[in-house]
Design a protein around this motif. Structure first.
Motif, mmCIF file in Angstrom:
data_model
loop_
_atom_site.group_PDB
_atom_site.id
_atom_site.type_symbol
_atom_site.label_atom_id
_atom_site.label_comp_id
_atom_site.label_asym_id
_atom_site.label_seq_id
_atom_site.Cartn_x
_atom_site.Cartn_y
_atom_site.Cartn_z
ATOM 1 N N GLN A 160 21.802 -7.126 63.884
ATOM 2 C CA GLN A 160 22.514 -7.403 62.642
ATOM 3 C C GLN A 160 23.772 -8.236 62.908
ATOM 4 O O GLN A 160 24.103 -9.141 62.143
ATOM 5 C CB GLN A 160 22.879 -6.103 61.925
ATOM 6 C CG GLN A 160 21.689 -5.310 61.446
ATOM 7 C CD GLN A 160 20.849 -6.064 60.435
ATOM 8 O OE1 GLN A 160 21.367 -6.701 59.524
ATOM 9 N NE2 GLN A 160 19.538 -6.024 60.614
ATOM 10 N N ALA A 161 24.465 -7.943 64.000
ATOM 11 C CA ALA A 161 25.656 -8.717 64.358
ATOM 12 C C ALA A 161 25.273 -10.173 64.625
ATOM 13 O O ALA A 161 25.896 -11.098 64.084
ATOM 14 C CB ALA A 161 26.329 -8.107 65.589
ATOM 15 N N GLU B 138 22.668 -11.851 63.626
ATOM 16 C CA GLU B 138 22.245 -12.508 62.383
ATOM 17 C C GLU B 138 23.426 -12.901 61.496
ATOM 18 O O GLU B 138 23.284 -13.710 60.591
ATOM 19 C CB GLU B 138 21.276 -11.610 61.619
ATOM 20 C CG GLU B 138 19.924 -11.501 62.294
ATOM 21 C CD GLU B 138 18.980 -10.516 61.622
ATOM 22 O OE1 GLU B 138 19.366 -9.882 60.616
ATOM 23 O OE2 GLU B 138 17.843 -10.380 62.126
ATOM 24 N N ASN B 139 24.595 -12.337 61.797
ATOM 25 C CA ASN B 139 25.794 -12.659 61.029
ATOM 26 C C ASN B 139 26.830 -13.404 61.860
ATOM 27 O O ASN B 139 28.022 -13.409 61.534
ATOM 28 C CB ASN B 139 26.383 -11.381 60.427
ATOM 29 C CG ASN B 139 25.551 -10.904 59.264
ATOM 30 O OD1 ASN B 139 25.686 -11.427 58.166
ATOM 31 N ND2 ASN B 139 24.649 -9.959 59.505
ATOM 32 N N GLY B 140 26.356 -14.032 62.955
ATOM 33 C CA GLY B 140 27.219 -14.874 63.762
ATOM 34 C C GLY B 140 28.201 -14.133 64.648
ATOM 35 O O GLY B 140 29.205 -14.710 65.075
#
Length: 129
Positions: A40-41, A43-45
């Motif tokens: 998740q991190a 995927e959010n840069g």
């Protein structure tokens, strides 16, 4: 950290998680969710070392604690955190049942003991060769 029990795993994050899930299923419990915080991190840069959480339980057992004190639902199903620390070691952690008992004023000591034994068993099995 108060209420948190952790141990070093002999395995990678993924292998530790797979061993944990295998043991949960062997015990007849259910895996409700697997959360990959690092994915998740990414995927959010953002960057995060491998960090995974597995939520698991048994409604026939956990419901008894919610009947004892409904606020316990915030800590159920139980969960295990598996992560790679800054030194490259893999760790497994979970909230202790004594902390959950105290937090919610639980009185069902038999159910608390049963959940504690499962938590200890699956986390130890997942982390030790």
């Amino acid at each position: 950290m108060t209420g948190l029990k952790s141990m070093i795993s002999d395995f990678s994050v993924m292998e530790t998680e797979n061993r944990l899930i295998k043991r949960i299923e062997q015990k007849g419990w259910h895996v409700f969710a697997r959360i990959d915080h690092a994915k998740q991190a990414t995927e959010n840069g953002l960057e995060l070392r491998p960090t995974r959480v597995v939520l698991f339980g048994n409604p026939k057992v956990g419901t008894l604690l919610m009947q004892d004190e409904q606020s316990a639902a915030i800590d159920l199903p139980v969960k295990a955190l598996i992560w790679e620390d800054e030194k490259g070691s893999v760790q497994v952690a979970y909230n202790t049942m004594s902390w959950i008992k105290e937090r919610h004023g639980l009185t069902d000591v038999v159910t608390i003991k049963n959940i504690r034994e499962i938590l200890e068993d699956v986390c130890y099995y997942a982390s030790k060769s």
